[in-house]
Design a protein around this motif. Sequence first.
Motif, mmCIF file in Angstrom:
data_model
loop_
_atom_site.group_PDB
_atom_site.id
_atom_site.type_symbol
_atom_site.label_atom_id
_atom_site.label_comp_id
_atom_site.label_asym_id
_atom_site.label_seq_id
_atom_site.Cartn_x
_atom_site.Cartn_y
_atom_site.Cartn_z
ATOM 1 N N TYR A 84 0.835 -1.205 0.000
ATOM 2 C CA TYR A 84 0.000 0.000 0.000
ATOM 3 C C TYR A 84 0.869 1.254 0.000
ATOM 4 O O TYR A 84 0.676 2.164 -0.806
ATOM 5 C CB TYR A 84 -0.926 -0.009 1.220
ATOM 6 C CG TYR A 84 -1.714 1.270 1.373
ATOM 7 C CD1 TYR A 84 -2.917 1.431 0.715
ATOM 8 C CD2 TYR A 84 -1.245 2.309 2.165
ATOM 9 C CE1 TYR A 84 -3.642 2.608 0.840
ATOM 10 C CE2 TYR A 84 -1.959 3.484 2.300
ATOM 11 C CZ TYR A 84 -3.153 3.634 1.632
ATOM 12 O OH TYR A 84 -3.857 4.796 1.752
ATOM 13 N N GLU A 85 1.830 1.284 0.907
ATOM 14 C CA GLU A 85 2.707 2.455 1.009
ATOM 15 C C GLU A 85 3.516 2.658 -0.261
ATOM 16 O O GLU A 85 3.758 3.788 -0.689
ATOM 17 C CB GLU A 85 3.615 2.327 2.233
ATOM 18 C CG GLU A 85 2.840 2.448 3.534
ATOM 19 C CD GLU A 85 3.661 2.122 4.769
ATOM 20 O OE1 GLU A 85 4.790 1.568 4.636
ATOM 21 O OE2 GLU A 85 3.170 2.414 5.880
ATOM 22 N N ARG A 86 3.947 1.568 -0.899
ATOM 23 C CA ARG A 86 4.711 1.651 -2.151
ATOM 24 C C ARG A 86 3.871 2.267 -3.266
ATOM 25 O O ARG A 86 4.320 3.146 -3.986
ATOM 26 C CB ARG A 86 5.186 0.252 -2.550
ATOM 27 C CG ARG A 86 5.869 0.177 -3.863
ATOM 28 C CD ARG A 86 7.312 0.522 -3.686
ATOM 29 N NE ARG A 86 7.969 0.336 -4.954
ATOM 30 C CZ ARG A 86 8.969 1.079 -5.346
ATOM 31 N NH1 ARG A 86 9.433 2.018 -4.560
ATOM 32 N NH2 ARG A 86 9.526 0.884 -6.503
ATOM 33 N N LEU A 87 2.644 1.788 -3.415
ATOM 34 C CA LEU A 87 1.762 2.324 -4.451
ATOM 35 C C LEU A 87 1.445 3.793 -4.205
ATOM 36 O O LEU A 87 1.439 4.608 -5.133
ATOM 37 C CB LEU A 87 0.473 1.501 -4.529
ATOM 38 C CG LEU A 87 0.644 0.064 -5.017
ATOM 39 C CD1 LEU A 87 -0.651 -0.710 -4.832
ATOM 40 C CD2 LEU A 87 1.114 0.023 -6.460
ATOM 41 N N GLU A 88 1.220 4.131 -2.960
ATOM 42 C CA GLU A 88 0.942 5.527 -2.612
ATOM 43 C C GLU A 88 2.157 6.412 -2.880
ATOM 44 O O GLU A 88 2.036 7.523 -3.400
ATOM 45 C CB GLU A 88 0.528 5.606 -1.143
ATOM 46 C CG GLU A 88 -0.140 6.890 -0.773
ATOM 47 C CD GLU A 88 -0.700 6.829 0.639
ATOM 48 O OE1 GLU A 88 0.069 6.563 1.591
ATOM 49 O OE2 GLU A 88 -1.918 7.026 0.776
ATOM 50 N N ALA A 89 3.359 5.917 -2.561
ATOM 51 C CA ALA A 89 4.594 6.674 -2.797
ATOM 52 C C ALA A 89 4.858 6.895 -4.292
ATOM 53 O O ALA A 89 5.489 7.877 -4.677
ATOM 54 C CB ALA A 89 5.781 5.959 -2.156
ATOM 55 N N LEU A 90 4.358 5.998 -5.118
ATOM 56 C CA LEU A 90 4.523 6.140 -6.561
ATOM 57 C C LEU A 90 3.563 7.168 -7.154
ATOM 58 O O LEU A 90 3.590 7.441 -8.345
ATOM 59 C CB LEU A 90 4.321 4.790 -7.262
ATOM 60 C CG LEU A 90 5.428 3.777 -7.042
ATOM 61 C CD1 LEU A 90 4.986 2.396 -7.500
ATOM 62 C CD2 LEU A 90 6.688 4.206 -7.777
ATOM 63 N N GLY A 91 2.698 7.729 -6.308
ATOM 64 C CA GLY A 91 1.775 8.751 -6.779
ATOM 65 C C GLY A 91 0.427 8.222 -7.221
ATOM 66 O O GLY A 91 -0.383 8.963 -7.770
ATOM 67 N N LEU A 92 0.195 6.942 -6.990
ATOM 68 C CA LEU A 92 -1.114 6.386 -7.333
ATOM 69 C C LEU A 92 -2.086 6.720 -6.218
ATOM 70 O O LEU A 92 -1.764 6.588 -5.040
ATOM 71 C CB LEU A 92 -1.015 4.873 -7.515
ATOM 72 C CG LEU A 92 -0.182 4.418 -8.696
ATOM 73 C CD1 LEU A 92 0.090 2.935 -8.622
ATOM 74 C CD2 LEU A 92 -0.863 4.769 -10.000
ATOM 75 N N GLY A 93 -3.246 7.163 -6.570
ATOM 76 C CA GLY A 93 -4.210 7.475 -5.541
ATOM 77 C C GLY A 93 -5.565 7.769 -6.133
ATOM 78 O O GLY A 93 -5.641 8.305 -7.228
#
Length: 109
Positions: A84-93
């Motif tokens: 979750y944190e990885r996807l969020e850090a990649l700018g996905l939201g």
Amino acid sequence: IHRDPQSRAHLVAAGRRGADLKSFLSEERLWIALDALAKTYDVVMVSVGHEASTELADRLPRLGNWAVLVGETVPTDPALIAGYERLEALGLGPVTVMLADATVSAKAA
């Protein structure tokens, strides 16, 4: 590409990719195909399992803005939280997390 008879979804099988999923995910021709699908369809879902999540996650932002992370675990699982944190850090939201019950899924199949 074929239509799923039980829904309006179109499915694309992985084909003969062999056993090395990580190499398959790094092939540019896969990403050319996924880019084309993302331009054609409103939603593109890619199912790879957790063993290739890093290779996939790094390239996901080029397909869209948001992600759904599906886990067969508990909400407090460190791997699920890290994903979750990885996807969020990649700018996905927004990143949506869904938990699948493997026991229920296996019985339904």
